[in-house]
Design a protein around this motif. Structure first.
Motif, PDB file in Angstrom:
ATOM      1  N   ILE A  60       0.839  -1.208   0.000  1.00 60.00           N
ATOM      2  CA  ILE A  60       0.000   0.000   0.000  1.00 60.00           C
ATOM      3  C   ILE A  60       0.875   1.259   0.000  1.00 60.00           C
ATOM      4  O   ILE A  60       0.545   2.250  -0.655  1.00 60.00           O
ATOM      5  N   SER A  61       2.021   1.179   0.688  1.00 54.72           N
ATOM      6  CA  SER A  61       2.920   2.348   0.709  1.00 54.72           C
ATOM      7  C   SER A  61       3.471   2.614  -0.686  1.00 54.72           C
ATOM      8  O   SER A  61       3.572   3.766  -1.119  1.00 54.72           O
TER       9      SER A  61
ATOM     10  N   ASN B  28       0.488   3.836  -2.951  1.00 57.92           N
ATOM     11  CA  ASN B  28       0.093   5.201  -2.595  1.00 57.92           C
ATOM     12  C   ASN B  28       1.213   6.197  -2.899  1.00 57.92           C
ATOM     13  O   ASN B  28       0.955   7.323  -3.305  1.00 57.92           O
TER      14      ASN B  28
ATOM     15  N   MET C  80       0.591   9.371  -5.237  1.00 59.09           N
ATOM     16  CA  MET C  80       0.869  10.724  -4.742  1.00 59.09           C
ATOM     17  C   MET C  80       2.030  11.345  -5.527  1.00 59.09           C
ATOM     18  O   MET C  80       2.038  12.545  -5.790  1.00 59.09           O
TER      19      MET C  80
ATOM     20  N   ARG D 192      -9.131   7.666  -7.130  1.00 56.37           N
ATOM     21  CA  ARG D 192      -7.674   7.851  -7.083  1.00 56.37           C
ATOM     22  C   ARG D 192      -7.014   7.144  -8.258  1.00 56.37           C
ATOM     23  O   ARG D 192      -6.063   7.659  -8.853  1.00 56.37           O
TER      24      ARG D 192
ATOM     25  N   PHE E 190      -9.413  15.400  -3.412  1.00 50.46           N
ATOM     26  CA  PHE E 190      -9.117  16.310  -2.308  1.00 50.46           C
ATOM     27  C   PHE E 190      -9.913  17.600  -2.515  1.00 50.46           C
ATOM     28  O   PHE E 190      -9.511  18.458  -3.305  1.00 50.46           O
TER      29      PHE E 190
ATOM     30  N   ASN F  40       5.358   8.310   1.979  1.00 52.77           N
ATOM     31  CA  ASN F  40       4.519   7.165   2.326  1.00 52.77           C
ATOM     32  C   ASN F  40       5.272   6.079   3.075  1.00 52.77           C
ATOM     33  O   ASN F  40       4.751   5.514   4.033  1.00 52.77           O
TER      34      ASN F  40
ATOM     35  N   LYS G 283       5.195  13.191   8.403  1.00 59.09           N
ATOM     36  CA  LYS G 283       5.101  12.939   6.966  1.00 59.09           C
ATOM     37  C   LYS G 283       5.746  14.048   6.136  1.00 59.09           C
ATOM     38  O   LYS G 283       6.515  13.782   5.217  1.00 59.09           O
TER      39      LYS G 283
ATOM     40  N   GLN H 288      -3.545  15.470   3.449  1.00 62.19           N
ATOM     41  CA  GLN H 288      -4.768  15.190   2.692  1.00 62.19           C
ATOM     42  C   GLN H 288      -4.955  13.690   2.522  1.00 62.19           C
ATOM     43  O   GLN H 288      -6.030  13.229   2.180  1.00 62.19           O
TER      44      GLN H 288
ATOM     45  N   VAL I 179      -2.103   5.278   4.217  1.00 60.08           N
ATOM     46  CA  VAL I 179      -1.135   4.448   4.943  1.00 60.08           C
ATOM     47  C   VAL I 179      -1.563   4.309   6.409  1.00 60.08           C
ATOM     48  O   VAL I 179      -1.527   3.212   6.984  1.00 60.08           O
TER      49      VAL I 179
ATOM     50  N   TYR J 167     -11.531  14.197   4.600  1.00 61.56           N
ATOM     51  CA  TYR J 167     -10.622  13.278   3.897  1.00 61.56           C
ATOM     52  C   TYR J 167     -10.589  11.939   4.626  1.00 61.56           C
ATOM     53  O   TYR J 167     -10.654  10.873   4.009  1.00 61.56           O
TER      54      TYR J 167
END
Lengths: 285, 391
Positions: free
Chosen positions: A4-5, A8, A12, A138, A208, A249, A260, B203, B207, B231
């Protein structure tokens, strides 16, 4: 968690790259840093929301109109605000900074403080290889973003207009001597840069939602990507965007989600320590 | 020369006297809060509450026989908060300051209130430190982190017999503070928990949600304010975390914002939120008056309960000025400490327990509400419940 990291991070990353391309184009050709880049991204998001949700226009048409309007606004901004400042980079920087504040407050007055978003293109989520669920919107944004980046590369690398852009960004005077009208090129490039911000805005607004100040982090990320990848380098934007997306991520997954944004700046500092001109930037002699 | 100086001095004094609020027949109170920036929705709610409260107070004779006037200073950024507060006192000559909704800003402002010796009634900034410092000039007529956790959230978790919860809090004074208090409350209640800090402006929560999903909690206690909450709810639905795990929005207003449903879609169904206001349940007749006036004035039903919080704060201030029969800060403090006033959220009365956050603190009752098919169903406290938790 790794899968998933990675997924994603890629999504992103493409989003970041798309947001940064417009900045890179304008910096590369005009040496102008457009501080209102994030606000133009937001404006397109608002336009697509307005046309699609409030006026009931088909969402694809709404996106096209939104990008077109922001493109023309970009031409106007260049003509009225940027052109008189050529020769002094600091003036254009201050003017676009003021413009960003004016636009933020205008959005607050017109659209109010609450988030707005245009309709989703696709609903629901997809099970990715039985590993995790991922939002369909997405995935659609990823596809649209990647396709748009590919189109920009084709335009820049394969078309006559692209050659002119590359020529002007490498040696402006030589391009002028060869008959390139650089004043018109500046105007078109600035409009195109704004249109790219708008394209990112309309693709991402369904994921978003837009608010008056949501453009600030967008612009900040775009600047980080441009510096990371190297000022004016399109490949730098793509690699920089993907690097930033993946670092954020994986950092959030395996270190802490509370830091982050710090990971992005850490990688930026590290890259600049090793390569001050960025990953794909040309070192100045 | 001396004569000229006297004339000039006299003219300046006369001008000041004539232009002063007192001479104009008004008494000014200041309001601090975010009118711009990411939390501008609170500014809008405050504006609405201010309009209704000043009309209400002035229709009842005003304060000390004069009109009550409100000056609103934008304190959207923490670095603007202290200077904005100081401007209200030194430039606008307000007799009291009210409001604020961001804990980080309020923590800067209480230092100015204490230095300038001006009464400050916080309305919607929740960090315990605001009243825990026990400053004599600082009061809070609104929720506090410890009050919300101990009186509502922790009790609700136990009431619903949740075995495992996940706490996710934004990295702000409010988020970190309430997250820590919730951890302590869960540990005390014997509820298994895991917690995580999230970036305030993030946003993307995919994860984080994957980590939460792996933990398999019964409930997620989310302390994320603003659009970030939208979100989180939408992405929790996309990733299949909710509705298996019930989400509780620990702040409230974002779940009530006009575009909530547009932004989160069907994933908003079954989400829970803490709120001091419900679309139908009213605690006092003043709350009923507020709703009716709001609808009449703005042509819509009130959603963000912060409009009502500032309404109450203004009523408390007006009541204190009238009882003090003066605008002297010491007398106002004394009057505020003796407050026993019916507001829209019940009887306001400040705690006097020194050495704790309960000093100068009034916690209005909070409800835990769940969205069930776009209807607000009160789940907690049991005496106010209008339905049961759906999963």
């Amino acid at each position: 968690m790794f899968a998933i990291s990675l997924m994603n991070g890629l999504v992103m990353g493409v989003i970041y790259a798309l947001a940064a391309l417009g900045v890179s184009l304008v910096v590369g050709i005009m040496n102008v840093v457009n501080f209102a880049h994030g606000e133009l991204y937001i404006l397109a998001g608002y336009f697509s929301y307005l046309f699609a949700s409030a006026l009931g226009v088909n969402f694809v048409l709404a996106m096209v109109i939104a990008v077109g309007l922001v493109f023309f606004l970009g031409l106007l901004i260049e003509y009225l605000l940027i052109r008189p400042t050529y020769g002094n980079d600091m003036y254009s920087l201050i003017l676009t900074f003021i413009l960003s504040i004016v636009l933020q407050n205008a959005y607050l007055l017109i659209f109010g403080p609450y988030p707005n978003k245009p309709p989703l293109w696709v609903q629901g989520a997809t099970d990715v290889f039985g590993l995790f669920l991922y939002g369909n919107q997405r995935l659609a944004a990823l596809a649209a973003g990647a396709a748009l980046i590919a189109v920009i590369f084709v335009i820049i690398k394969k078309t006559w207009f692209g050659r002119i852009i590359r020529a002007a960004s490498q040696d402006r005077e030589m391009a002028e001597l060869n008959g390139v009208n650089t004043t018109r090129l500046n105007m078109l490039s600035f409009g195109l840069g704004c249109a790219l911000a708008a394209a990112a805005g309309v693709i991402l607004a369904p994921v978003f939602p837009v608010t008056p100040t949501a453009g600030v982090p967008v612009a900040l990320t775009a600047f980080v990507v441009v510096v990371l990848g190297g000022m004016g380098s399109l490949w730098g934007c793509v690699v920089g965007g993907l690097t930033l997306g993946l670092v954020e991520n994986f950092g959030a997954a395996f270190i802490s989600s509370g830091y982050k944004n710090v990971f992005g700046f850490m990688i930026l500092i590290l890259v600049l320590l090793v390569r001050p001109s960025g990953l794909f930037g040309r070192a100045k002699i | 020369m001396k004569l000229n100086r006297r004339i000039v001095t006299g003219a300046v004094a006369l001008l000041l006297l004539c232009s002063s609020a007192w001479a104009q027949g008004v008494i000014k109170v200041g309001i601090v809060g975010p009118r711009t920036g990411a939390a501008a929705a609170t500014g809008q709610a405050f504006d609405e509450g201010i309009k209704l409260a000043t009309e209400y107070v002035n229709s009842k004779g005003g304060v000390l026989g004069k009109k009550l006037e409100v000056v609103f200073e934008d304190t959207a950024a923490v670095d603007k908060a202290a200077s904005g507060f100081e401007r209200l006192v030194t430039r606008d000559m307000v007799v009291m300051v009210l409001g604020e909704s961001q804990s980080s800003s309020a923590l800067a402002e209480i230092e100015v209130a204490n230095r300038l010796k001006i009464p400050f009634v916080v309305a919607e900034a929740w960090a315990d430190d605001i009243t825990a410092k026990n400053y004599p000039y600082v009061f809070r007529a609104g929720p506090s982190n410890s009050g919300v956790v101990s009186q509502s959230i922790a009790k609700w978790v136990q009431f619903e017999k949740f075995k495992k919860v996940f706490i996710i809090a934004e990295n702000t004074d409010w988020g970190i503070g309430i997250g820590k208090l919730t951890e302590n409350a869960m540990a005390k209640a014997g509820v298994q928990f895991e917690s995580m800090i999230t970036e305030r402006n993030s946003q993307d929560h995919y994860v984080e949600l994957t980590k939460i999903k792996a933990y398999k909690p019964d409930a997620i206690l989310a302390y994320i304010y603003g659009v970030g909450l939208h979100y989180f709810v939408a992405q929790a639905g996309e990733t299949g975390v909710s509705p298996k795990a019930v989400i509780l929005d620990g702040a409230g207003p974002p779940s009530l914002w006009p575009d909530y449903w547009k932004n989160v879609g069907d994933y908003g169904n079954l989400e829970c939120f803490a709120s001091s206001m419900h679309e139908k349940v009213e605690l006092t007749d003043l709350a009923k008056y507020f709703r009716e006036s709001y609808v009449k004035t703005f042509g819509k039903a009130p959603t963000d309960y912060k409009s009502r919080s500032i309404f109450d704060a203004i009523l408390i201030a007006a009541d204190a000025i009238n009882r003090a029969k003066s605008t002297d800060p010491t007398k106002l403090i004394d009057a505020l400490e003796k407050t026993n006033l019916k507001t829209t959220r019940g009887m306001a009365k400040f705690g006097m327990e020194k050495g704790s956050p309960r000093y100068h603190q009034w916690d209005p009752p909070m409800l835990v509400i769940q969205w069930q098919k776009k209807q607000q169903v009160v789940l907690y406290p049991p005496e106010a419940a209008t339905g049961k938790l759906m999963r």
